[in-house]
Structures are given as C-alpha cells and as structure tokens.
Design a protein around this motif. Structure first.
Motif, PDB file in Angstrom:
ATOM      1  N   LEU A  88       7.888  30.272 -14.305  1.00 56.59           N
ATOM      2  CA  LEU A  88       8.279  29.109 -15.096  1.00 56.59           C
ATOM      3  C   LEU A  88       9.752  29.272 -15.461  1.00 56.59           C
ATOM      4  CD1 LEU A  88       6.640  26.740 -16.731  1.00 56.59           C
ATOM      5  CD2 LEU A  88       7.218  28.148 -18.693  1.00 56.59           C
ATOM      6  N   ARG A 101      13.056  28.002 -20.822  1.00 60.00           N
ATOM      7  CA  ARG A 101      13.493  26.745 -21.444  1.00 60.00           C
ATOM      8  C   ARG A 101      14.061  27.000 -22.829  1.00 60.00           C
ATOM      9  NH1 ARG A 101       9.866  25.429 -17.599  1.00 60.00           N
ATOM     10  NH2 ARG A 101       9.241  23.285 -17.215  1.00 60.00           N
ATOM     11  N   ASN A 151       3.996  32.520 -24.297  1.00 55.28           N
ATOM     12  CA  ASN A 151       4.155  31.104 -23.961  1.00 55.28           C
ATOM     13  C   ASN A 151       3.158  30.860 -22.833  1.00 55.28           C
ATOM     14  OD1 ASN A 151       4.909  28.533 -23.253  1.00 55.28           O
ATOM     15  ND2 ASN A 151       6.812  29.158 -22.238  1.00 55.28           N
ATOM     16  N   PRO A 152       1.879  30.681 -23.202  1.00 54.97           N
ATOM     17  CA  PRO A 152       0.845  30.608 -22.155  1.00 54.97           C
ATOM     18  C   PRO A 152       0.870  29.236 -21.475  1.00 54.97           C
ATOM     19  CG  PRO A 152      -0.139  30.163 -24.284  1.00 54.97           C
ATOM     20  CD  PRO A 152       1.317  30.466 -24.549  1.00 54.97           C
ATOM     21  N   PRO A 153       0.161  29.081 -20.369  1.00 55.03           N
ATOM     22  CA  PRO A 153       0.041  27.760 -19.754  1.00 55.03           C
ATOM     23  C   PRO A 153      -0.693  26.849 -20.735  1.00 55.03           C
ATOM     24  CG  PRO A 153      -0.775  29.503 -18.291  1.00 55.03           C
ATOM     25  CD  PRO A 153      -0.596  30.110 -19.638  1.00 55.03           C
ATOM     26  N   TYR A 154      -0.106  25.691 -21.057  1.00 50.27           N
ATOM     27  CA  TYR A 154      -0.758  24.857 -22.075  1.00 50.27           C
ATOM     28  C   TYR A 154      -0.869  23.378 -21.720  1.00 50.27           C
ATOM     29  CZ  TYR A 154       4.134  24.319 -23.856  1.00 50.27           C
ATOM     30  OH  TYR A 154       5.475  24.096 -24.003  1.00 50.27           O
ATOM     31  N   ILE A 155      -0.607  23.030 -20.477  1.00 46.86           N
ATOM     32  CA  ILE A 155      -0.717  21.620 -20.082  1.00 46.86           C
ATOM     33  C   ILE A 155      -2.178  21.312 -19.716  1.00 46.86           C
ATOM     34  CG2 ILE A 155       0.160  19.836 -18.529  1.00 46.86           C
ATOM     35  CD1 ILE A 155       2.437  21.086 -20.092  1.00 46.86           C
ATOM     36  N   VAL A 215       9.138  19.941 -12.796  1.00 45.14           N
ATOM     37  CA  VAL A 215       8.145  20.872 -13.338  1.00 45.14           C
ATOM     38  C   VAL A 215       6.955  20.972 -12.371  1.00 45.14           C
ATOM     39  CG1 VAL A 215       6.642  21.374 -15.312  1.00 45.14           C
ATOM     40  CG2 VAL A 215       8.814  20.172 -15.666  1.00 45.14           C
ATOM     41  N   ALA A 241       1.347  28.790 -14.216  1.00 44.36           N
ATOM     42  CA  ALA A 241       2.062  28.956 -15.488  1.00 44.36           C
ATOM     43  C   ALA A 241       1.979  27.711 -16.362  1.00 44.36           C
ATOM     44  CB  ALA A 241       3.528  29.292 -15.219  1.00 44.36           C
ATOM     45  N   LEU A 242       1.349  26.652 -15.838  1.00 47.19           N
ATOM     46  CA  LEU A 242       1.288  25.379 -16.573  1.00 47.19           C
ATOM     47  C   LEU A 242      -0.125  25.028 -17.026  1.00 47.19           C
ATOM     48  CD1 LEU A 242       3.417  23.175 -14.124  1.00 47.19           C
ATOM     49  CD2 LEU A 242       4.198  24.120 -16.300  1.00 47.19           C
ATOM     50  N   GLU A 291       4.040  29.961 -28.364  1.00 44.04           N
ATOM     51  CA  GLU A 291       4.572  28.633 -28.097  1.00 44.04           C
ATOM     52  C   GLU A 291       3.392  27.702 -27.852  1.00 44.04           C
ATOM     53  OE1 GLU A 291       7.979  28.187 -25.471  1.00 44.04           O
ATOM     54  OE2 GLU A 291       7.206  26.243 -24.804  1.00 44.04           O
TER      55      GLU A 291
HETATM   56  N1  GLN Z   1       7.221  23.810 -21.316  1.00 44.19           N
HETATM   57  C1  GLN Z   1       6.513  23.421 -20.131  1.00 44.19           C
HETATM   58  C2  GLN Z   1       6.503  21.916 -20.034  1.00 44.19           C
HETATM   59  O1  GLN Z   1       6.207  21.255 -21.004  1.00 44.19           O
HETATM   60  C3  GLN Z   1       5.113  23.955 -20.138  1.00 44.19           C
HETATM   61  C4  GLN Z   1       5.077  25.408 -20.277  1.00 44.19           C
HETATM   62  C5  GLN Z   1       3.711  25.944 -20.535  1.00 44.19           C
HETATM   63  O2  GLN Z   1       2.672  25.428 -20.101  1.00 44.19           O
HETATM   64  N2  GLN Z   1       3.695  27.008 -21.242  1.00 44.19           N
HETATM   65  O3  GLN Z   1       6.813  21.382 -19.016  1.00 44.19           O
END
Ligand code: GLN
Length: 281
Positions: free
Chosen positions: A88, A91, A188-192, A204, A212-213, A243
């Motif tokens: 990733l 950012r 900052n784990p995958p959080y989508i 992205v 990672a998403l 995060e």
């Molecule tokens: N910051 C990324 C985004 O919003 C997502 C990163 C994540 O999943 N940790 O595109």
C-alpha cells in the motif's frame, strides 16, 4: 533540458488532468535521467533510451498509475521509502498515526512495538528511526511486501532493531510467533468493505494490493481479529493505535471496548475525519 521534452511532458500531463503537471514532469524527467530532482541541470541530456522510458512512464501516469508507483519511492513522515505494487502506498493520513504513537511512546517510555500489516514498513521504521532504543516486529501476510520492508529497513540502517515475520493473523499458531508481549501495537489494517473496492479510484483499486485493502464484508474483520489477539500480544497497560476508515471509529471503539480495552483517544486527519483510535489494556 530540451525545452520541447519538458514542455511537451507538462502539456501531456496537464491535458490528462494531472494536478501538478510541472512538478510531476520534473520528477519523471529526473527519474529517467538518473538524477536527483534537486540536482537536475536546466538542460539535462535526454537520450533516446531515456525518452522512451519517459514516454512509457507518462503513459502509465495518464492511465492512473500513482506517481510513487512509477518512481518506486515515496516520502513518508521523515524518510523516503521504497514502494512497489506489492505494498500500500504510504499516505499522509498515516503520518498522523506515527505522530500519535511517538507521543505515547515518549510519555510512557515504551520499548517495543508490533506493527500488524507492515507493508512497506513505513509506520514501524518511522517510529524506530525516531526512538533509538526501541525494538520492533513487523508482520505481513505478503512475502513480496516484506521484501520491500526489508529493503527499507536496510536503507534506514535499522536491521539490528527490526524483525520481520511473514504470517497471517488468521492462521492457527499466529500467537506462537512471538516470544514476549509488546508495549505497543500499531496497525493500518485493510479496512475497505469488499463491495466498495471496485468503486475506489483506479490509483488505489489497480495499484495498491487488494490484500492491503480488503477488510471483508463490513470492512471490520481485521479489527475484530486484532481485538481477539491483543490481550495475548500486549503487556498490561500496553497501548494499541489503529488507523480506521472514514466511518469506522465508533464501530472499532465498540469492538475493542467489548474486549475490555479502554479507549484513550481519537485523532482526526486533515479532513477532520476520525482517523486514528487509541486504546489501552
Ligand atoms: N487508505 C486507503 C484508502 O482509503 C485504505 C487503506 C486500508 O485499507 N488500510 O484508499
């Protein structure tokens, strides 16, 4: 530099709607000429080979490839990190996590940190570069990501204080990978949400690794797993900094308070969105 090449690059980028065409043109030209952008002569010699590379990179940029993935490096916090399509892109929002962690590390004299989903290593290495007597472990499921983290560790001369582990925290036996508990966990784990991934910007969706998403159906599966493991991984009074996505702070607070962690703070990003949540064991 041949004004035609520079001008033409700026025009091509501008026509494609790139926001800072002059700056990007300079960076792209410096990159193919093998010089640091600050040292780039007014008239660098651009041979046919360099021009071919430049044209290829400009075409990639216009297709939506992020500049850092073309240049293969990116500034984050106080250092320059190698990046690739296996990590990733670091950012600016994540720099807020680094700043919040440094404050807590200094106030509480914390000595070791676990970074879950280390990727390029940008969080872990930024912390260790600032705190000279701290040790750290970075975990990632992706071997290729860890190769990037490893290069960054060497480049920043932090190898003596860093351990990198290739493992999924969903694997049985994950907790057995660690000899002693930590003072601090950062992630900052995958959080989508899975269904949202296809709606993300191409920069992205196509160029950051899905692994990672993807935070699962509701975007929260990694937080639940981290909450499940954290009391085994953390010392008494240890801290966790995470995060979170733009609408997740409250949900993540609930996941961790249900497991008995105390919420001690939330930090907003530049857009005033709750971006980092802090817990204490
Ligand atoms: N910051 C990324 C985004 O919003 C997502 C990163 C994540 O999943 N940790 O595109």
């Amino acid at each position: 530099m041949q004004p035609s090449v520079y001008q033409k690059t700026i025009e091509t980028l501008a026509e494609a709607g790139i926001e800072s065409p002059r700056l990007e043109a300079r960076l792209l030209i410096a990159d193919v000429s093998g010089v640091n952008v600050d040292d780039m002569p007014i008239t660098p010699i651009i041979d046919d080979n360099m021009l071919e590379n430049l044209n290829r990179n400009v075409a990639r940029r216009i297709e939506g490839m992020p500049l850092d993935k073309i240049l293969k490096h990116r500034e984050f916090y106080k250092s320059d990190f190698e990046v690739s399509e296996d990590v990733l892109s670091p950012r600016p929002d994540t720099e807020i996590l680094v700043e919040a962690a440094l404050k807590i590390i200094k106030e509480n004299n914390l000595k070791n940190v676990l970074d879950l989903g280390t990727g390029s290593g940008c969080i872990l290495l930024s912390l260790l570069a600032e705190i000279k007597d701290m040790q750290g472990v970075g975990v990632d499921v992706s071997e290729k990501a860890l190769q990037v983290a490893q290069k960054n560790t060497k480049k920043m001369r932090l190898s003596k204080r860093v351990t990198l582990i290739e493992k999924s925290w969903f694997d049985d036996g994950f907790l057995g990978s660690f000899q002693e508990p930590f003072d601090l966990i950062v992630s900052n784990p995958p959080y989508i949400e899975t269904s949202e991934i296809e709606k993300l910007d191409i920069s992205v969706r196509k160029y950051d690794p899905i692994v990672a998403l993807d935070g699962g159906e509701d975007g929260l599966k990694h937080y639940r797993q981290i909450a499940e493991m954290a009391s085994f991984l953390l010392k008494d009074e240890g801290y966790i900094l995470l995060e979170v996505g733009y609408n997740q702070a409250e949900k993540v607070k609930k996941i961790f308070s249900d497991k008995g962690f105390i919420h001690t703070g939330t930090v907003r990003d530049l857009a005033q969105i709750d971006r980092v949540v802090i817990f204490k064991r």
